[in-house]
Design a protein around this motif. Structure first.
Motif, mmCIF file in Angstrom:
data_model
loop_
_atom_site.group_PDB
_atom_site.id
_atom_site.type_symbol
_atom_site.label_atom_id
_atom_site.label_comp_id
_atom_site.label_asym_id
_atom_site.label_seq_id
_atom_site.Cartn_x
_atom_site.Cartn_y
_atom_site.Cartn_z
ATOM 1 N N PHE A 118 -25.175 48.037 -10.151
ATOM 2 C CA PHE A 118 -26.193 47.781 -8.766
ATOM 3 C C PHE A 118 -27.288 48.725 -8.910
ATOM 4 O O PHE A 118 -27.084 49.609 -9.253
ATOM 5 N N MET A 119 -28.235 48.066 -8.010
ATOM 6 C CA MET A 119 -29.664 48.690 -8.184
ATOM 7 C C MET A 119 -29.989 48.898 -6.920
ATOM 8 O O MET A 119 -29.515 48.305 -5.999
ATOM 9 N N ARG A 120 -31.061 49.757 -6.717
ATOM 10 C CA ARG A 120 -31.565 49.709 -5.237
ATOM 11 C C ARG A 120 -33.061 49.533 -5.414
ATOM 12 O O ARG A 120 -33.833 50.040 -6.067
ATOM 13 N N LYS A 121 -33.323 48.408 -4.808
ATOM 14 C CA LYS A 121 -34.698 47.819 -4.807
ATOM 15 C C LYS A 121 -35.308 47.934 -3.272
ATOM 16 O O LYS A 121 -34.955 47.870 -2.307
ATOM 17 N N ILE A 122 -36.352 49.091 -3.559
ATOM 18 C CA ILE A 122 -37.170 49.594 -2.358
ATOM 19 C C ILE A 122 -37.636 48.503 -1.419
ATOM 20 O O ILE A 122 -38.526 47.727 -1.794
ATOM 21 N N VAL A 123 -37.183 48.607 -0.242
ATOM 22 C CA VAL A 123 -37.963 47.721 0.750
ATOM 23 C C VAL A 123 -37.993 48.688 2.140
ATOM 24 O O VAL A 123 -36.963 48.883 2.734
ATOM 25 N N ILE A 124 -39.154 48.778 2.453
ATOM 26 C CA ILE A 124 -39.218 49.826 3.662
ATOM 27 C C ILE A 124 -39.806 49.253 4.948
ATOM 28 O O ILE A 124 -40.447 49.658 5.729
ATOM 29 N N ASP A 125 -39.818 47.810 4.944
ATOM 30 C CA ASP A 125 -40.047 46.934 6.199
ATOM 31 C C ASP A 125 -39.146 47.164 7.194
ATOM 32 O O ASP A 125 -39.281 46.586 8.290
ATOM 33 N N GLY A 126 -38.146 47.952 7.142
ATOM 34 C CA GLY A 126 -37.118 48.175 8.239
ATOM 35 C C GLY A 126 -35.875 47.179 7.981
ATOM 36 O O GLY A 126 -34.747 47.459 8.823
ATOM 37 N N SER A 127 -36.024 46.239 7.220
ATOM 38 C CA SER A 127 -34.834 45.170 7.028
ATOM 39 C C SER A 127 -33.645 45.794 6.523
ATOM 40 O O SER A 127 -32.574 45.086 6.317
ATOM 41 N N ASN A 128 -33.747 46.866 5.802
ATOM 42 C CA ASN A 128 -32.600 47.351 5.204
ATOM 43 C C ASN A 128 -32.628 48.823 5.823
ATOM 44 O O ASN A 128 -33.503 49.745 5.690
ATOM 45 N N THR A 129 -31.494 49.417 6.464
ATOM 46 C CA THR A 129 -31.403 50.664 6.996
ATOM 47 C C THR A 129 -31.603 51.921 5.945
ATOM 48 O O THR A 129 -32.199 52.866 6.247
ATOM 49 N N THR A 130 -31.070 51.516 4.666
ATOM 50 C CA THR A 130 -31.349 52.450 3.858
ATOM 51 C C THR A 130 -32.846 52.556 3.075
ATOM 52 O O THR A 130 -33.088 53.427 2.398
ATOM 53 N N GLY A 131 -33.594 51.468 3.386
ATOM 54 C CA GLY A 131 -34.852 51.547 2.813
ATOM 55 C C GLY A 131 -34.747 50.643 1.445
ATOM 56 O O GLY A 131 -35.887 50.966 0.755
ATOM 57 N N ASP A 161 -27.553 40.916 1.838
ATOM 58 C CA ASP A 161 -28.457 40.233 2.709
ATOM 59 C C ASP A 161 -28.956 41.409 3.708
ATOM 60 O O ASP A 161 -28.512 42.550 3.811
ATOM 61 N N ALA A 162 -30.336 41.105 4.086
ATOM 62 C CA ALA A 162 -31.031 42.254 5.145
ATOM 63 C C ALA A 162 -30.600 41.898 6.419
ATOM 64 O O ALA A 162 -29.972 40.944 6.907
ATOM 65 N N ALA A 163 -30.808 43.209 7.320
ATOM 66 C CA ALA A 163 -30.656 42.969 8.843
ATOM 67 C C ALA A 163 -31.562 41.634 9.374
ATOM 68 O O ALA A 163 -32.565 41.446 8.815
ATOM 69 N N ARG A 164 -31.025 41.498 10.384
ATOM 70 C CA ARG A 164 -31.709 40.338 11.111
ATOM 71 C C ARG A 164 -32.882 40.753 12.098
ATOM 72 O O ARG A 164 -32.516 41.516 12.977
ATOM 73 N N SER A 165 -33.986 39.932 11.959
ATOM 74 C CA SER A 165 -35.090 40.642 12.959
ATOM 75 C C SER A 165 -34.861 39.911 14.232
ATOM 76 O O SER A 165 -34.659 38.853 14.319
#
Lengths: 624, 422
Positions: A118-131, A161-165
């Motif tokens: 498993f990998m970490r794909k950087i997403v910092i738009d807030g949709s993942n609490t981890t970033g 899946d990402a958090a719900r906006s």
């Protein structure tokens, strides 16, 4: 045929990325994967782009950080825990979810990895609490046959899946954590798709495969498509968040149109030797006393008005007939810095900005005949940030179509989201050990492999007497599983088929919300139908009522479908025969047809046609 | 294992390889062997960014495409230092607050240099004149009592060199122990010493390190002398709580707000965004710049956890030590049949200190007979002092030329609270 040829000539290439939510527990904790209405406790967070080993921050990540947003997470306790809050390391992966992903890989004859990392794909738009989003590559190099054409499946991933906006207010982006962590299987296709219609067919096929596992989520948002679209001279554009499968062709068509338009603009700009002037002008003075409410409101707040010159861009921001050209593209970029929008010369004078102001700005910027300009009114810092983005995007227009990620809009168009992110935004999820895929596991899954779509389509024909087209349609539209369940319980395969393939589209055409008819409603309806409470002719009326929000029981009443007993029918028949006694005497059994017509109209849906016909025949027989 | 090692012969992590197995070919960069990987698994980073594990077997062929390129150096960045701002020393000792990830392999490295720490948190330079140094790079669990003494000595030197405050970045697992140790070791402290750590490592976008560090800077700039731990107050990235070094304990394995003041309220709160330091009672800044280290640390102290299965043997094992702290049950009890053995040890001159494994509340040797028996045996009851703080204090007291029992009963660095309201 000619349309298809056009797309061939344009060199259209479309690839799909399909994300399907699985109906299991969450991927990295024991939470149920249910969406809920509660907000519950909330937590406020920031995300900072991390430095890569080169000390450089990723381009897409930086853009998100520039917006300086805070994120508020609603954490409903029933469907999120400390893992979603990024307060506890992940567990998992969920074994059932992994089984499903592996099953899909077996379906597509893909090469399954010996060990999943498993990998970490950087997403910092807030949709993942981890970033970052956790994702693992499960299998590679699968294939899918659609209408005799082989579509390559280069990668299949299992991810969260990402958090719900929920909303954006007071500088905070609000998300709910119920969706975060729901397992998704992501299936990517090669850009083998060469027409808009084919994109839909491929998506339908993959959707059908998913459903055959019987463990995937259904309903709005449970399957999401990303599109990759490019034409020969254009560029790869990724379009995110298509939720309606039927609209796939429209998104492709509109994106192709957009790229063609951008290429035409590029040629015009080239001819005119258009260039970018890297200078931002302060034109606040020029707008003193301007009647525009927007400008005045902004100036009263102490803001200024700033402008850039777009040399050679006249008429390329908005067309003569008001059609949107580069204008929205420039505005989309500017908006990413937080400004509400831009004004540009192709749309002015308007919004209270008069010819007078346009003239003075043109003078100040030394605008010549073929030049354009863009304005922003905000604080000096924000305006300059926004106009720098305008310059950046205008520069891209000289080169044609920029590679970007765009957000699909409900009307079939799309808007700029961020630059296409590079591939390097992934690093190992050190909190989750590598997961070995044992041979025994694959053997077991292979033995338990659900029925393949083509097998099922054939079986439906044999078992339920459907024709090939009906069988295929049920499958493609996703009714196959429900169909079979209903038939097993209540029989009447042809009535149920008809309901899905004819009644449903008719109702949709008439504007009824099919989403309001759930599986339980159908169960109840066919149960009553099976018990002879109403006739098949009543189904459309009944479903209309259900679609309007009534229960099946209420609907039966309001649609006037409460059953007519045999005696009542007989009474009706006798009345009619007596009424038309001359006609019956004259035609004898020949009167059955015409009288049936009258009776059906009167008893519509309340009684079964066959039953009426039987009684009618009996009663006529008695009289001749 | 044989297959993998034979196949990889001279290939090193970072080399570009092509692996052929049965019908399939995989090309990518060789990753280091993962500790939890299966037997004979080769990990490749594919061009799409994903790592995958491929099991080497008889049919596997490995072809070297390209040797590893020189590892790219981290880009040098320049950070402007404002000489007019107050000098705050940041002393790195290790832990995840100062680590960075190597994207290629995903390995997380602790910050090796002062710049590593400053570069990932350049905002620090906007708030003070940072003087950053790495004393050592130890994980929390590698920290020994002698390290506390080393840290204390360096802190004293930094103050003597003109620092207005000292921040110690520390792994969180044993940060409470170090905080307690410094509280006792540093005598005549007139400025703040702030310990800070992170519960989410700083290589993650959601790390709490940044906020905690900024809060630590603000606390270090304040004029409150003492040893403090500054960490998240809640799960939100909002305020940080300031805890007294002798009353603080890590109360959760993973949450950001794991640190709590036990039997006491936090000293105050810091809002890192505004820089506001909100502390109710403002202890006067000491005039005396004569800071010095008092005592040292005697490692030979046992911390015993009382429980129904405790045996006489467990007690006797502690005989080789110089002192014992017991985390007793309830009000400070232990199985009564072990009291004679304990008494023997006390008679031999070993101090035995009683605290409570309940953590909250105070011990009391008068309520039940077990307590009375322990008191009679000569056990020192340590009020509401945390077991860990009592252990650190005993280690320290044993190095002083003073009566150990008297020192243990004296409130030296706020380790006793007079009244408890929770």
């Amino acid at each position: 045929m000619s349309v298809q040829k056009d797309y061939d000539e344009l060199g259209l290439k479309v690839g799909l990325e399909i994300h399907q939510q699985l109906d299991t527990k969450k991927l990295f904790c024991g939470c149920p994967s249910d969406m809920v209405e509660e907000e519950d406790r909330t937590v406020l967070r920031n995300l900072r782009p991390t430095e890569s080993e080169l000390g450089e921050v990723d381009k897409a990540a930086l853009m998100e950080a520039q917006k300086g947003l805070k994120f508020r997470y609603q954490a409903p306790e029933g469907s999120s825990c400390l893992v979603e809050l990024d307060e506890e390391p992940p567990a998992g992966p969920d074994e059932e979810a992994l089984d499903l992903a592996l099953t899909m890989a077996l379906f597509m004859n893909a090469e399954i990895m010996d060990e999943i990392h498993f990998m970490r794909k950087i997403v910092i738009d807030g949709s993942n609490t981890t970033g970052f989003q956790r994702t693992g590559l499960i299998a590679m190099n699968g294939t899918l046959e659609v209408n005799g054409k082989e579509i390559g499946i280069p990668t299949m991933c299992l991810e969260e899946d990402a958090a719900r906006s929920i909303e954006e207010k007071d500088g905070e982006k609000v998300f709910r954590l119920d969706r975060l962590g729901i397992p998704l299987v992501e299936i990517a296709t090669d850009p083998d798709i060469s027409s808009p219609e084919e994109a839909k067919e491929v998506a339908q096929n993959i959707g059908a495969l998913f459903r055959s596992t019987k463990s995937v989520k259904r309903g709005i948002g449970s399957i999401r498509e990303d599109l990759n679209v490019s034409i020969e001279e254009g560029a790869r554009v990724e379009m995110k968040g298509v939720q309606e499968l039927d609209m796939l062709p429209e998104y492709v068509e509109k994106e192709v149109d957009r790229q063609i338009k951008l290429l035409e603009i590029k040629e015009i700009l080239e001819e005119r030797n258009a260039e970018i002037v890297d200078k931002i002008y302060d034109v606040t003075e020029e707008f003193e006393g301007c009647e525009s409410g927007i400008i005045q409101g902004s100036l009263n707040k102490g803001n200024g008005v700033y402008a850039v010159k777009l040399k050679g861009f006249d008429g390329q921001l908005r067309g003569d007939e008001g059609e949107a050209l580069l204008g929205p593209e420039l505005a989309d970029y500017a908006k990413k810095t937080g400004v509400a929008g831009i004004f540009h010369s192709d749309e002015l004078p308007k919004f209270g900005i008069t010819d007078k102001e346009v003239k003075v700005v043109k003078k100040k910027l030394e605008i010549e005949e073929k030049d354009a300009f863009a304005l922003v009114t905000e604080s000096e810092e924000n305006s300059r940030d926004a106009l720098r983005k305008v310059i950046e995007r205008a520069e891209m227009a000289l080169k044609g179509v920029p590679e970007e990620t765009r957000q699909a809009q409900p009307d079939g168009t799309s808007s700029f989201l961020r630059p296409l992110s590079g591939e390097a935004r992934m690093y190992p999820e050190t909190d989750i050990p590598p997961k070995q895929v044992e041979r025994e596991r694959l053997k077991r899954l292979d033995e338990e492999l659900p029925e393949r779509p083509e097998e099922k389509i054939e079986r439906f024909q044999k078992e339920y007497g459907l024709n090939e087209q009906q069988s295929e349609q049920l499958f493609k539209k996703g009714y196959d599983v429900l169909f079979e369940r209903l038939v097993e319980r209540y029989g009447s395969p042809s009535v149920i088929t008809n309901t899905f393939l004819h009644t449903y589209p008719d109702l949709k055409k008439e504007g009824y919300e099919l989403e309001n008819i759930n599986e339980e409603d159908l169960e109840r309806m066919f149960k009553r139908f099976d018990a002879g409470e109403f006739a098949k002719e009543g189904i459309p009326d009944l479903l209309q009522e259900v679609a309007e929000g009534r229960s099946v029981k209420e609907a039966l009443k309001s649609a006037g479908l409460e059953t007519v007993s045999e005696e009542d029918i007989r009474e009706e028949v006798i009345d009619l025969i007596e009424d038309r006694s001359d006609f019956v005497e004259e035609r004898e059994m020949g009167a059955v047809g015409p009288l049936m017509g009258v009776l059906m109209k009167e008893l519509k849906g309340k009684a079964d046609g066959e039953k009426i016909s039987k009684i009618l025949r009996e009663e006529i027989q008695k009289r001749i | 294992m044989v297959q993998r090692e034979a196949l990889l012969k001279d290939a090193k992590p970072g080399d570009r390889l092509k692996i052929k197995k049965d019908e399939e070919t995989y090309e990518g960069v060789l990753m280091p062997i993962h500790r939890f990987s299966g037997e004979d698994i080769i990990t490749l980073k594919l061009d799409n960014g994903y790592n995958v594990g491929i099991k080497a077997d008889k049919n596997t062929e490995v072809e070297l495409i390209r040797k590893s390129e020189e590892e790219a150096k981290r880009k040098e960045k320049k950070i402007d230092i404002d000489e007019s701002k107050s000098t705050i020393s940041i002393l790195g000792t290790g832990g995840t607050i100062a680590s960075y990830v190597e994207y290629r392999t995903g390995a997380v490295h602790p910050a090796q240099t002062a710049d590593d720490l400053l570069f990932s948190n350049p905002e620090i330079a906007e708030r003070c004149r940072p003087k950053v140094e790495v004393l050592f790079s130890k994980l929390s669990e590698e920290m020994r009592p002698e390290d506390w003494v080393t840290i204390a000595d360096r802190v004293i030197e930094l103050f003597q060199e003109g620092s207005e405050g000292v921040i110690i970045s520390h792994g969180t697992d044993t940060m409470g122990y170090t905080a307690a140790a410094l509280s006792f070791l540093l005598e005549g402290l007139s400025k703040p010493v702030v310990l800070v750590g992170s519960q989410r490592s700083s290589d993650r976008p959601s790390s709490d390190a940044h906020l905690n560090l900024l809060a630590a800077v603000e606390m270090a700039k304040s004029d409150h002398p003492g040893v403090y731990v500054v960490m998240h107050e809640s799960m939100s990235d909002k305020k940080c709580a300031v805890h007294k070094g002798t009353k603080v304990r890590k109360m959760h394995t993973s949450r950001r707000d794991a640190f709590e003041s036990i039997n006491d309220e936090p000293v105050g709160f810091v809002d890192p965004e505004t820089g506001e330091v909100d502390i109710e009672e403002r202890p006067k800044k000491g005039e005396d710049e004569n800071i010095k280290r008092k005592g040292s640390m005697e490692e030979k102290v046992s911390l015993l956890y009382a429980n129904p299965g405790l045996t006489e043997e467990d007690i006797k094992h502690a005989r080789s030590k110089e002192g014992i702290v017991i985390a007793g049950t309830g009000l400070g009890h232990m199985p009564t049949d072990l009291i004679p053995a304990l008494e023997e040890i006390i008679d031999e001159g070993l101090p035995v200190v009683m605290t409570s494994q309940c953590l909250y509340g105070t011990v009391n040797g008068h309520v039940y007979s077990a307590g009375r028996e322990l008191k009679e045996a000569g056990v020192i009851f340590a009020g509401d002092m945390l077991p860990e703080t009592a252990m650190v204090k005993l280690m320290w007291a044993l190095t002083l030329d003073e009566d150990v029992e008297k020192v243990m009963k004296q409130n030296i660095a706020g380790e006793y609270t007079e009244r408890r309201i929770r």
